[in-house]
Design an enzyme around this catalytic site. Structure first.
Site, PDB file in Angstrom:
ATOM      1  N   SER A   8       0.830  -1.206   0.000  1.00  0.00           N
ATOM      2  CA  SER A   8       0.000   0.000   0.000  1.00  0.00           C
ATOM      3  C   SER A   8       0.865   1.257   0.000  1.00  0.00           C
ATOM      4  O   SER A   8       1.643   1.497   0.924  1.00  0.00           O
ATOM      5  CB  SER A   8      -0.902   0.017   1.233  1.00  0.00           C
ATOM      6  N   HIS A  33      -1.006  -1.257  -4.316  1.00  0.00           N
ATOM      7  CA  HIS A  33      -2.312  -0.970  -3.708  1.00  0.00           C
ATOM      8  C   HIS A  33      -2.428   0.536  -3.480  1.00  0.00           C
ATOM      9  O   HIS A  33      -1.561   1.159  -2.853  1.00  0.00           O
ATOM     10  CB  HIS A  33      -2.428  -1.734  -2.387  1.00  0.00           C
ATOM     11  N   ASP A  35      -4.825   3.571  -2.085  1.00  0.00           N
ATOM     12  CA  ASP A  35      -5.950   3.849  -1.184  1.00  0.00           C
ATOM     13  C   ASP A  35      -6.506   5.244  -1.424  1.00  0.00           C
ATOM     14  O   ASP A  35      -5.850   6.241  -1.125  1.00  0.00           O
ATOM     15  CB  ASP A  35      -5.488   3.732   0.268  1.00  0.00           C
ATOM     16  N   MET A  37      -9.302   7.927  -0.369  1.00  0.00           N
ATOM     17  CA  MET A  37     -10.199   8.236   0.759  1.00  0.00           C
ATOM     18  C   MET A  37     -10.815   9.610   0.577  1.00  0.00           C
ATOM     19  O   MET A  37     -10.113  10.559   0.207  1.00  0.00           O
ATOM     20  CB  MET A  37      -9.408   8.228   2.066  1.00  0.00           C
ATOM     21  N   HIS A  66      -8.220   0.836  -4.347  1.00  0.00           N
ATOM     22  CA  HIS A  66      -9.209   0.589  -3.282  1.00  0.00           C
ATOM     23  C   HIS A  66      -9.922   1.902  -2.989  1.00  0.00           C
ATOM     24  O   HIS A  66      -9.326   2.820  -2.420  1.00  0.00           O
ATOM     25  CB  HIS A  66      -8.435   0.061  -2.051  1.00  0.00           C
ATOM     26  N   MET A  68     -12.248   4.099  -0.994  1.00  0.00           N
ATOM     27  CA  MET A  68     -12.959   4.307   0.280  1.00  0.00           C
ATOM     28  C   MET A  68     -13.713   5.617   0.154  1.00  0.00           C
ATOM     29  O   MET A  68     -13.419   6.613   0.813  1.00  0.00           O
ATOM     30  CB  MET A  68     -11.951   4.326   1.442  1.00  0.00           C
ATOM     31  N   MET A 137     -11.486  -6.267   4.815  1.00  0.00           N
ATOM     32  CA  MET A 137     -10.734  -5.330   5.658  1.00  0.00           C
ATOM     33  C   MET A 137     -10.429  -6.015   6.995  1.00  0.00           C
ATOM     34  O   MET A 137     -11.330  -6.540   7.662  1.00  0.00           O
ATOM     35  CB  MET A 137     -11.540  -4.056   5.923  1.00  0.00           C
ATOM     36  N   ASP A 175      -6.611  -6.754   3.807  1.00  0.00           N
ATOM     37  CA  ASP A 175      -6.004  -5.412   3.897  1.00  0.00           C
ATOM     38  C   ASP A 175      -6.126  -4.862   5.318  1.00  0.00           C
ATOM     39  O   ASP A 175      -7.233  -4.677   5.827  1.00  0.00           O
ATOM     40  CB  ASP A 175      -6.747  -4.502   2.899  1.00  0.00           C
TER      41      ASP A 175
HETATM   42  C1  DX5 Z   1      -6.557   1.269   5.369  1.00  0.00           C
HETATM   43  C2  DX5 Z   1      -6.093   1.029   3.959  1.00  0.00           C
HETATM   44  C3  DX5 Z   1      -4.961   0.096   3.901  1.00  0.00           C
HETATM   45  C4  DX5 Z   1      -3.724   0.548   4.618  1.00  0.00           C
HETATM   46  C5  DX5 Z   1      -2.963  -0.661   5.043  1.00  0.00           C
HETATM   47  O1  DX5 Z   1      -7.713   2.027   5.347  1.00  0.00           O
HETATM   48  O2  DX5 Z   1      -7.122   0.488   3.167  1.00  0.00           O
HETATM   49  O3  DX5 Z   1      -4.657  -0.297   2.575  1.00  0.00           O
HETATM   50  O4  DX5 Z   1      -2.903   1.383   3.860  1.00  0.00           O
HETATM   51  O5  DX5 Z   1      -1.914  -0.244   5.810  1.00  0.00           O
HETATM   52  P1  DX5 Z   1      -1.254  -1.187   6.920  1.00  0.00           P
HETATM   53  O6  DX5 Z   1      -0.706  -2.389   6.211  1.00  0.00           O
HETATM   54  O7  DX5 Z   1      -0.210  -0.297   7.497  1.00  0.00           O
HETATM   55  O8  DX5 Z   1      -2.337  -1.556   7.915  1.00  0.00           O
HETATM   56 ZN    ZN Z   2      -6.543  -0.434   1.200  1.00  0.00          ZN
END
Ligand code: DX5
Ligand code: ZN
Length: 215
Positions: A8, A33, A35, A37, A66, A68, A137, A175
């Site tokens: 990620s 990956h 993320d 948000m 991903h 969110m 998750m 994840d």
């Molecule tokens: C959390 C994200 C993850 C995050 C994982 O909301 O979706 O992808 O970056 O990070 P670690 O591996 O540090 O938990």
């Molecule tokens: Zn993620």
């Protein structure tokens, strides 16, 4: 057995993204990956399409994006345009999940559904047939570096059973809080793809950590 790793970029150095992407290009990781948000679906804001466009420019690996964000169906074409190869949307954020998954497929991307830790696997009985992947998750989404929720192992096993019955091709991704200690147990429970942010980027040797995460 499939064992893939998707580091990620949320834990990368945003001022040195190109350097970190090149490091991942030279590693054994399978995907990157990404993320996204929106500060509504999760209590944090990360980055969006303009940044992903430049990640795509430097990455030699497929982008595992991903989302969110609330109502992600609004942005399917935009994420295709900026370079997403796999696009996952939250079950909890889609009113018309079936339509959104079909739109992702129509744009030529792989599609996936993400379940928050509180959302039962059984809710996918009528959806798993449409998925290239389901992402479980193992933390509450929004932040990197959180503690792994132990109940995830049994959810992975339940999902494996559901996929075996209804869509054996469907990949299972996990994840949140994944590290070299819990990775073997996750693969054993039936996971195919592990996301790791903090475990990779905070380690002294990210390339070696990725190698270890591959199992
Ligand atoms: C959390 C994200 C993850 C995050 C994982 O909301 O979706 O992808 O970056 O990070 P670690 O591996 O540090 O938990
Ligand atoms: Zn993620």
């Amino acid at each position: 057995m499939i064992r893939m790793v998707s580091p990620s970029l949320l834990s990368a150095d945003f001022a040195n993204l190109q350097r970190d992407i090149e490091m991942l290009n030279d590693s054994e990781c399978d995907w990157l990956h990404i993320d996204v948000m929106d500060g509504m679906f999760v209590p944090n804001i990360s980055f969006g399409q303009p940044v992903i466009k430049y990640i795509k420019k430097h990455s030699k690996k497929p982008l595992d994006v991903h989302l969110m964000i609330m109502d992600p169906g609004r942005y399917v074409a935009d994420f295709k345009k900026c370079g997403a190869d796999i696009l996952t949307v939250h079950y909890e954020a889609c009113t018309h999940l079936n339509r959104t998954l079909a739109a992702i497929r129509d744009e030529g991307m792989k599609c996936g559904v993400v379940l928050n830790p509180h959302t039962p696997v059984s809710l996918l009985e009528d959806t798993v047939q449409m998925c290239d992947m389901v992402l479980l998750m193992s933390v509450n989404p929004g932040f990197g570096g959180q503690k792994f929720i132990e109940n995830t192992y049994s959810k992975v096993a339940q999902l494996r059973e559901l996929c075996n019955r209804k869509n054996p091709q469907c990949l299972i991704e996990v994840d949140g809080g994944v590290n070299t200690d819990n990775a073997p147990k996750l693969y054993q429970a039936g996971a195919d793809v592990l996301v790791a942010g903090n475990a990779v980027f905070a380690s002294a040797n990210p390339i070696d950590t990725i190698h270890q995460l591959k199992g």
